[in-house]
Structures are given as C-alpha cells and as structure tokens.
Design a protein around this motif. Structure first.
Motif, PDB file in Angstrom:
ATOM      1  N   ALA A  64       0.826  -1.210   0.000  1.00 14.74           N
ATOM      2  CA  ALA A  64       0.000   0.000   0.000  1.00 14.74           C
ATOM      3  C   ALA A  64       0.858   1.257   0.000  1.00 14.74           C
ATOM      4  O   ALA A  64       0.559   2.230  -0.712  1.00 14.74           O
ATOM      5  CB  ALA A  64      -0.927  -0.009   1.210  1.00 14.74           C
ATOM      6  N   GLN A  65       1.928   1.263   0.780  1.00 14.34           N
ATOM      7  CA  GLN A  65       2.841   2.417   0.792  1.00 14.34           C
ATOM      8  C   GLN A  65       3.450   2.620  -0.591  1.00 14.34           C
ATOM      9  O   GLN A  65       3.513   3.737  -1.117  1.00 14.34           O
ATOM     10  CB  GLN A  65       3.979   2.186   1.783  1.00 14.34           C
ATOM     11  N   LEU A  66       3.915   1.517  -1.165  1.00 16.80           N
ATOM     12  CA  LEU A  66       4.604   1.577  -2.461  1.00 16.80           C
ATOM     13  C   LEU A  66       3.675   2.086  -3.557  1.00 16.80           C
ATOM     14  O   LEU A  66       4.038   2.981  -4.340  1.00 16.80           O
ATOM     15  CB  LEU A  66       5.138   0.193  -2.802  1.00 16.80           C
ATOM     16  N   GLU A  67       2.479   1.544  -3.612  1.00 19.12           N
ATOM     17  CA  GLU A  67       1.531   1.969  -4.639  1.00 19.12           C
ATOM     18  C   GLU A  67       1.133   3.427  -4.453  1.00 19.12           C
ATOM     19  O   GLU A  67       0.968   4.161  -5.438  1.00 19.12           O
ATOM     20  CB  GLU A  67       0.305   1.063  -4.607  1.00 19.12           C
ATOM     21  N   ALA A  68       0.994   3.846  -3.203  1.00 22.45           N
ATOM     22  CA  ALA A  68       0.605   5.235  -2.936  1.00 22.45           C
ATOM     23  C   ALA A  68       1.638   6.212  -3.483  1.00 22.45           C
ATOM     24  O   ALA A  68       1.292   7.231  -4.099  1.00 22.45           O
ATOM     25  CB  ALA A  68       0.420   5.449  -1.433  1.00 22.45           C
ATOM     26  N   VAL A  69       2.908   5.914  -3.276  1.00 22.42           N
ATOM     27  CA  VAL A  69       3.972   6.804  -3.750  1.00 22.42           C
ATOM     28  C   VAL A  69       4.112   6.736  -5.263  1.00 22.42           C
ATOM     29  O   VAL A  69       4.196   7.763  -5.951  1.00 22.42           O
ATOM     30  CB  VAL A  69       5.312   6.456  -3.069  1.00 22.42           C
ATOM     31  N   MET A  70       4.128   5.518  -5.795  1.00 23.09           N
ATOM     32  CA  MET A  70       4.362   5.356  -7.230  1.00 23.09           C
ATOM     33  C   MET A  70       3.248   5.978  -8.062  1.00 23.09           C
ATOM     34  O   MET A  70       3.506   6.591  -9.101  1.00 23.09           O
ATOM     35  CB  MET A  70       4.491   3.870  -7.568  1.00 23.09           C
ATOM     36  N   LEU A  96       7.368  -2.902  -9.107  1.00 18.57           N
ATOM     37  CA  LEU A  96       8.352  -2.255  -9.975  1.00 18.57           C
ATOM     38  C   LEU A  96       8.267  -2.744 -11.410  1.00 18.57           C
ATOM     39  O   LEU A  96       8.749  -2.066 -12.334  1.00 18.57           O
ATOM     40  CB  LEU A  96       9.763  -2.475  -9.434  1.00 18.57           C
ATOM     41  N   HIS A  97       7.666  -3.901 -11.610  1.00 21.55           N
ATOM     42  CA  HIS A  97       7.506  -4.432 -12.963  1.00 21.55           C
ATOM     43  C   HIS A  97       6.736  -3.455 -13.859  1.00 21.55           C
ATOM     44  O   HIS A  97       6.955  -3.409 -15.074  1.00 21.55           O
ATOM     45  CB  HIS A  97       6.781  -5.780 -12.906  1.00 21.55           C
ATOM     46  N   ALA A  98       5.864  -2.678 -13.247  1.00 27.42           N
ATOM     47  CA  ALA A  98       5.056  -1.707 -14.009  1.00 27.42           C
ATOM     48  C   ALA A  98       5.810  -0.417 -14.300  1.00 27.42           C
ATOM     49  O   ALA A  98       5.299   0.445 -15.023  1.00 27.42           O
ATOM     50  CB  ALA A  98       3.770  -1.399 -13.242  1.00 27.42           C
ATOM     51  N   TYR A  99       7.031  -0.274 -13.766  1.00 30.54           N
ATOM     52  CA  TYR A  99       7.802   0.962 -13.946  1.00 30.54           C
ATOM     53  C   TYR A  99       9.223   0.617 -14.401  1.00 30.54           C
ATOM     54  O   TYR A  99      10.208   0.884 -13.699  1.00 30.54           O
ATOM     55  CB  TYR A  99       7.844   1.747 -12.634  1.00 30.54           C
ATOM     56  N   PRO A 100       9.358   0.043 -15.584  1.00 30.84           N
ATOM     57  CA  PRO A 100      10.664  -0.469 -16.020  1.00 30.84           C
ATOM     58  C   PRO A 100      11.716   0.599 -16.293  1.00 30.84           C
ATOM     59  O   PRO A 100      12.906   0.290 -16.343  1.00 30.84           O
ATOM     60  CB  PRO A 100      10.324  -1.229 -17.310  1.00 30.84           C
ATOM     61  N   ASN A 101      11.298   1.849 -16.470  1.00 31.06           N
ATOM     62  CA  ASN A 101      12.258   2.891 -16.845  1.00 31.06           C
ATOM     63  C   ASN A 101      12.827   3.673 -15.665  1.00 31.06           C
ATOM     64  O   ASN A 101      13.673   4.552 -15.854  1.00 31.06           O
ATOM     65  CB  ASN A 101      11.599   3.865 -17.826  1.00 31.06           C
ATOM     66  N   ILE A 102      12.369   3.378 -14.458  1.00 32.57           N
ATOM     67  CA  ILE A 102      12.894   4.074 -13.282  1.00 32.57           C
ATOM     68  C   ILE A 102      14.137   3.351 -12.789  1.00 32.57           C
ATOM     69  O   ILE A 102      14.087   2.154 -12.484  1.00 32.57           O
ATOM     70  CB  ILE A 102      11.845   4.141 -12.158  1.00 32.57           C
ATOM     71  N   PRO A 103      15.288   4.029 -12.715  1.00 34.14           N
ATOM     72  CA  PRO A 103      16.505   3.366 -12.233  1.00 34.14           C
ATOM     73  C   PRO A 103      16.383   2.938 -10.770  1.00 34.14           C
ATOM     74  O   PRO A 103      15.806   3.655  -9.951  1.00 34.14           O
ATOM     75  CB  PRO A 103      17.594   4.429 -12.408  1.00 34.14           C
ATOM     76  N   VAL A 104      16.907   1.748 -10.482  1.00 30.99           N
ATOM     77  CA  VAL A 104      16.830   1.167  -9.145  1.00 30.99           C
ATOM     78  C   VAL A 104      18.235   0.824  -8.657  1.00 30.99           C
ATOM     79  O   VAL A 104      19.016   0.190  -9.378  1.00 30.99           O
ATOM     80  CB  VAL A 104      15.960  -0.108  -9.135  1.00 30.99           C
ATOM     81  N   ALA A 126      15.319 -15.078  -3.208  1.00 35.15           N
ATOM     82  CA  ALA A 126      14.271 -14.227  -3.785  1.00 35.15           C
ATOM     83  C   ALA A 126      14.853 -12.936  -4.334  1.00 35.15           C
ATOM     84  O   ALA A 126      14.458 -12.467  -5.416  1.00 35.15           O
ATOM     85  CB  ALA A 126      13.208 -13.935  -2.731  1.00 35.15           C
ATOM     86  N   LEU A 127      15.790 -12.342  -3.600  1.00 36.00           N
ATOM     87  CA  LEU A 127      16.448 -11.119  -4.073  1.00 36.00           C
ATOM     88  C   LEU A 127      17.155 -11.359  -5.402  1.00 36.00           C
ATOM     89  O   LEU A 127      17.038 -10.572  -6.350  1.00 36.00           O
ATOM     90  CB  LEU A 127      17.451 -10.625  -3.037  1.00 36.00           C
ATOM     91  N   ILE A 128      17.906 -12.460  -5.466  1.00 40.55           N
ATOM     92  CA  ILE A 128      18.657 -12.774  -6.681  1.00 40.55           C
ATOM     93  C   ILE A 128      17.716 -13.004  -7.854  1.00 40.55           C
ATOM     94  O   ILE A 128      17.926 -12.495  -8.963  1.00 40.55           O
ATOM     95  CB  ILE A 128      19.548 -14.009  -6.451  1.00 40.55           C
ATOM     96  N   GLU A 129      16.655 -13.757  -7.616  1.00 45.60           N
ATOM     97  CA  GLU A 129      15.746 -14.113  -8.704  1.00 45.60           C
ATOM     98  C   GLU A 129      14.900 -12.940  -9.180  1.00 45.60           C
ATOM     99  O   GLU A 129      14.740 -12.723 -10.385  1.00 45.60           O
ATOM    100  CB  GLU A 129      14.820 -15.251  -8.235  1.00 45.60           C
ATOM    101  N   MET A 130      14.358 -12.161  -8.221  1.00 42.21           N
ATOM    102  CA  MET A 130      13.334 -11.176  -8.583  1.00 42.21           C
ATOM    103  C   MET A 130      13.837  -9.742  -8.706  1.00 42.21           C
ATOM    104  O   MET A 130      13.241  -8.943  -9.431  1.00 42.21           O
ATOM    105  CB  MET A 130      12.188 -11.240  -7.568  1.00 42.21           C
ATOM    106  N   LEU A 131      14.917  -9.387  -7.991  1.00 37.59           N
ATOM    107  CA  LEU A 131      15.335  -7.990  -7.998  1.00 37.59           C
ATOM    108  C   LEU A 131      16.715  -7.736  -8.596  1.00 37.59           C
ATOM    109  O   LEU A 131      16.979  -6.636  -9.084  1.00 37.59           O
ATOM    110  CB  LEU A 131      15.273  -7.420  -6.576  1.00 37.59           C
TER     111      LEU A 131
END
Length: 277
Positions: A64-70, A96-104, A126-131
C-alpha cells in the motif's frame, strides 16, 4: 509552466537511532537536493550500540505504501535496502515491474557490520531471482559479497572476481564495497560488464562513526541517477559525498557506540525541473 522536484524513493527499514536505514536515506536524499519519499519494510528499536528489536511491516502495508507513492508522486529513481522476507521481495518486484524505466539501486542488506546474518537463505534467493535483474546497480558490502559468492574475500585483488560472480547471478552492474579491507586506501570496485570495471580508492578514515555508510552510499547513487548522471559518474559522485560525510563527522560524538555520518556537510538546494505539460 509547471515544475517538479527531482524525487527519490527509498524502500527500507526504519532505524530509531537515525544513523542508518530509512533515516539515513532521507537525510542523504534531502542533503543532495532531491525530494525524498519512503516505504518502510520493518521498524527497528536500535541506537548506536545495536538493535534491540525488529517489527516486520505486513506485506500488504508495504504494498500500500509503495503503490501510494508510485501512483502519485512518481520517483525519478529508487533505492532499495532492507527486505527481510521473500513475500516482501515479491511485493516490491511485482510493483516495480510496471515501472521499467525508473533506475533502481539495490543495497542487499544481508549481513550486519558485526558479520551476523540478517536474512534467511530463501530471502537471498528471492532477491537474486526477482530484484537483481531489475536493479541498475547492486551494492553489496564485503560480508554480503562473501555470502553471494560463497567464499572469503580477504584481499583487494579478489574484488574483481567477486564482482564478476555476482554479475553472473543476473545483476546489470555491481559495486563491491571493500571498506572492511583495512589499509591506507579503501577500495570499491564497480563492474558493469565482463571487461568494464573501475576501482574507486579513497584514503581510509579512522572513525567510530560509520553507522549507515552503505545506506548513505546507495541513496546517494540513486540521487545522482535521478538527476540524469551516467552510472560511473553517479557512483563516483556518491563515493566522494560519503567520504566527506565520514571525514567531517569523524570526531563528533553521537551516542555511546557507532555514530552516524555527517549527512549535511554541504547541503544542496532542491532540484527543480519543468514539466512538459
């Protein structure tokens, strides 16, 4: 003409002592001239002497926090710190999948400065696989790099091989921080391809006030990326900022343990740019 602040989002745990985590990130982002937003993944009770308790934030609240900011503010770059559970990693990755152009920039908080492990093996996986594939840069410290490559790193000449192995895990670029290898010069190694790397060296600073150094560095890199800097330039600028923060805060007493950096040694005005419409 409407205008907007350059904005950086930090996704991390809270440090009640103010030296690391969300608090260090917010200070860094603000000091370097960007508008800071946050998603808190865990609340810790800690001070300069150590952590007393950790309260994980439910994944639904993280989401909820993440979606609110994004959906509203829309950051120009994102820094990710403490993600302590696989389900939280998935929430962040899915969003983040919905925002591919934002640098992470991903700071894989896995091991404490003491060398104690902070997250379970399934969270590392999970970190290695997904992020790892999503982040423009991974910034492990020496202990975290050792965990990822599953071998000790005791010499500066081992940093490149470690970075290459982490790169092979799916990372787009890797910054292995060699701060725990004591010497007259402290070396970090930035790698963004099999033959593309750069070693950044700074004089070692003898200080007790190093709490939050990794959080500060990754946030500073995210700030520079938000401003449009190329990766190599962003890392170099952020590294210089952290060195100054350590140097100007090395003799300041904050608490009775490992104190914070001087994040506001040379604060900048908020970056503002014009919107197209």
């Amino acid at each position: 003409m409407k205008k907007k602040y350059k904005s950086v989002l930090t996704i991390a745990g809270s440090d009640s002592g103010g030296g690391a985590g969300i608090q260090a990130d917010l200070k860094t982002i603000s000091a370097l001239g960007c508008y800071a937003t946050s998603v808190i993944t865990a609340v810790t009770a800690q001070n300069t002497r150590g952590v007393r308790a950790i309260h994980p934030i439910p994944p639904v609240i993280v989401q909820a926090q993440l979606e609110a900011v994004m959906e509203d503010i829309g950051p120009d770059a994102i820094k990710i710190g403490m993600l302590d559970r696989p389900e939280v990693v998935r929430v962040v990755a899915d969003c983040l999948h919905a925002y591919p152009n934002i640098p992470v920039v991903l700071d894989p908080v896995m091991v404490a400065t003491s060398g104690d492990r902070l997250i379970a093996e399934e969270t590392v996986s999970a970190l290695i696989e997904m992020l790892f594939p999503r982040a423009q840069l991974i910034t492990p410290n020496l202990y975290e790099a050792e965990m990822l490559v599953q071998r000790p790193i005791t010499e500066k000449n081992q940093l490149l091989d470690a970075a290459l192995d982490i790169f092979d895990l799916g990372a787009q670029a890797v910054l292995v921080k060699g701060g725990h290898l004591r010497g007259e010069l402290v070396a970090d190694l930035l790698l963004w391809g099999y033959k593309a790397y750069r070693i950044l060296e700074k004089p070692y600073i003898n200080t007790q006030n190093g709490h939050g150094t990794g959080c500060t560095l990754s946030s500073a890199i995210a700030v520079e990326l938000a401003k449009g800097a190329a990766l190599v330039d962003a890392v170099a600028s952020a590294s210089a900022y952290v060195w100054e923060a350590l140097d100007t805060g090395k003799d300041v007493v904050t608490g009775k343990g490992s104190g914070p950096l001087n994040h506001f040694h040379s604060p900048k005005k908020l970056e503002i740019y014009e919107l197209d419409n």
